[in-house]
Scaffold this active site. Sequence first.
Site, short mmCIF file in Angstrom:
data_model
loop_
_atom_site.label_atom_id
_atom_site.label_comp_id
_atom_site.label_asym_id
_atom_site.label_seq_id
_atom_site.Cartn_x
_atom_site.Cartn_y
_atom_site.Cartn_z
N SER A 197 0.87 -1.05 0.02
CA SER A 197 -0.11 -0.08 0.08
C SER A 197 1.00 1.12 -0.12
O SER A 197 1.67 1.38 0.92
CB SER A 197 -1.08 -0.07 1.19
OG SER A 197 -1.68 1.17 1.36
N LYS A 238 -2.94 4.91 -2.53
CA LYS A 238 -4.07 5.72 -2.01
C LYS A 238 -4.66 6.89 -2.83
O LYS A 238 -3.78 7.19 -3.66
CB LYS A 238 -3.62 6.38 -0.93
CG LYS A 238 -3.18 5.47 0.36
CD LYS A 238 -4.49 4.83 0.92
CE LYS A 238 -4.15 3.85 2.18
NZ LYS A 238 -5.36 3.43 2.70
N LYS A 263 -1.21 -1.23 -4.42
CA LYS A 263 -2.30 -0.26 -3.97
C LYS A 263 -1.69 1.07 -3.88
O LYS A 263 -0.77 1.18 -3.28
CB LYS A 263 -2.79 -0.89 -2.77
CG LYS A 263 -3.54 0.16 -1.96
CD LYS A 263 -4.28 -0.77 -0.89
CE LYS A 263 -4.67 -0.06 0.23
NZ LYS A 263 -5.26 -0.89 1.63
N ASP A 315 -13.76 -1.97 3.08
CA ASP A 315 -12.90 -1.89 4.16
C ASP A 315 -13.65 -1.57 5.38
O ASP A 315 -14.19 -2.21 6.13
CB ASP A 315 -11.86 -1.21 4.00
CG ASP A 315 -10.64 -0.98 5.15
OD1 ASP A 315 -10.73 -1.68 6.02
OD2 ASP A 315 -9.60 -0.40 4.90
N GLU A 318 -11.15 0.42 -3.50
CA GLU A 318 -11.40 0.10 -2.29
C GLU A 318 -11.93 1.48 -1.47
O GLU A 318 -11.49 2.55 -1.70
CB GLU A 318 -9.96 -0.05 -1.58
CG GLU A 318 -10.14 -0.56 0.12
CD GLU A 318 -8.71 -0.86 0.66
OE1 GLU A 318 -7.78 -1.32 -0.18
OE2 GLU A 318 -8.89 -0.99 1.90
N LYS A 342 -9.59 -7.03 8.00
CA LYS A 342 -8.50 -6.41 9.10
C LYS A 342 -8.86 -6.95 10.60
O LYS A 342 -10.06 -6.75 10.95
CB LYS A 342 -8.24 -5.06 9.19
CG LYS A 342 -7.88 -4.25 7.79
CD LYS A 342 -7.79 -3.01 8.02
CE LYS A 342 -7.24 -2.36 6.84
NZ LYS A 342 -7.40 -0.92 6.69
N ASP A 350 -7.26 3.00 -3.29
CA ASP A 350 -8.00 2.91 -2.09
C ASP A 350 -8.24 4.35 -1.34
O ASP A 350 -7.23 5.31 -1.39
CB ASP A 350 -7.07 2.30 -0.74
CG ASP A 350 -7.71 2.35 0.50
OD1 ASP A 350 -8.86 2.65 0.49
OD2 ASP A 350 -7.19 1.65 1.44
N GLY A 406 -3.82 -3.96 5.96
CA GLY A 406 -2.86 -3.60 7.07
C GLY A 406 -3.07 -2.37 7.80
O GLY A 406 -3.83 -1.66 7.30
O1 OSB Z 1 -7.08 1.65 4.54
O2 OSB Z 1 -6.02 0.08 4.26
C1 OSB Z 1 -6.24 1.10 4.77
C2 OSB Z 1 -3.05 2.40 6.68
C3 OSB Z 1 -3.90 3.08 7.89
C4 OSB Z 1 -5.20 2.90 7.73
C5 OSB Z 1 -5.92 2.39 6.75
C6 OSB Z 1 -5.32 1.76 5.80
C7 OSB Z 1 -3.81 1.67 5.59
C8 OSB Z 1 -3.14 1.27 4.66
C9 OSB Z 1 -1.74 0.54 5.00
O3 OSB Z 1 -3.40 1.07 3.73
C10 OSB Z 1 -1.71 -0.83 4.77
C11 OSB Z 1 -0.43 -1.20 5.30
O4 OSB Z 1 -0.14 -1.51 6.55
O5 OSB Z 1 0.54 -1.42 4.69
MG MG Z 2 -8.57 0.77 3.15
#
Ligand code: OSB
Ligand code: MG
Length: 369
Positions: A136, A164, A162, A239, A214, A263, A189, A291
């Site tokens: 991510s 953001k 992925k 999510d 996402e 998660k 995402d 994560g």
């Molecule tokens: O939306 O998946 C998410 C990190 C913090 C809060 C929300 C998200 C995330 C990530 C990071 O996308 C995923 C990672 O730990 O690598």
């Molecule tokens: Mg997410």
Amino acid sequence: MKIKSIELIEINLPLVHFFETSFGRTYERRIILARVEDDKGNEGWGECTAGETPSYSEEWTNSCWEVLQHILAPMVIGKEVASAENVWDIMKEIRGNRMAKATIETACWDLEAKKLNIPLWRHLGGVNQVIACGVSIGIQDTVDELLEKIQTELDTGYQRIKIKISPKWDYDVIAKVRETFGDIPLMGDANSAYTLADTELFKRMDDFNLMMFEQPLPHDDIIDHAKLQREVKTPICLDEPIKSPEDARKAIELKSGKIINLKNGRVGGHNQSKKIEKICREAGIPVWCGGMLESGIGRAHNIAISTLAGYTMPGDVSASKRYWHEDIIEPAVEVSLTGTIVAPEGAGIGFEIKRDRIDKLMVRRVEIK
Ligand code: OSB
Ligand code: MG
């Protein structure tokens, strides 16, 4: 099992690189760790995945600390529990606070697997010792920096990328990524940054052939997501709104999305993840492990749960060194050249806890007996 004491430790852990989502930037994690000990001297470790502010969910480091110390720990300590599977039920009368609950619940699973001298992933019912990994990548200051990061992760071998997205970082950025890297496995995402008023944008983004969008819409919504899913070809992945097996069932029934990012923290621990994995598997909905910028302990729990049969897509479980200069477990989590992690054969989470390092990073600690 009977839990005799619970030690809560908050550590401060600076990230190698800031992580930016549509709700903000994180430079340093404030992580709560839990060490549970039973009356026979066995111990287990869990990690709280709440963020530093109540932005991803209502929970945050301080709320979890309060609930863990004053409510959940006293509820669990001294109770005769048939197995780790039943720890969730002890805390059932407390509403919400799932990340706090998962901290203790996952620690009890680690303890039980250690007591049985088997790897946690097998104890959870895992079947795939080798898990598929993606990364991510947060919002960057410039598109060039993003492209550079993507190149690095592709060279490392990760199976999907992925990125953001947010209203200031979407269509043009994805267009540039596609132009530069062609048909790589790519997804976006949004962390709830859009509304149905953006439907046309998502229809246009269908052209990018992303693996999934996402969480495009609000954090608590499964109705509008169903409307959006009817308008776009790209699968929607949920999510934030899936906090329980019931939520998963309803979202599947409403056709709110076609994939679920599962998660542990968001749903309250391994017991609930197992239930959601089963519901999704039986409904033909793929899940993958999300994560929350975890340190090694949370990461190890993510690896273990990712071995269950329903986790069929690459997750956000990646190498420790992407986040930390030095992890709090040994060895650090490493990823193979083909973008996989092998769940360890050692008992419990299968990684050693670096207690010295934890003590150095500690900002507060309390032991509940
Ligand atoms: O939306 O998946 C998410 C990190 C913090 C809060 C929300 C998200 C995330 C990530 C990071 O996308 C995923 C990672 O730990 O690598
Ligand atoms: Mg997410």
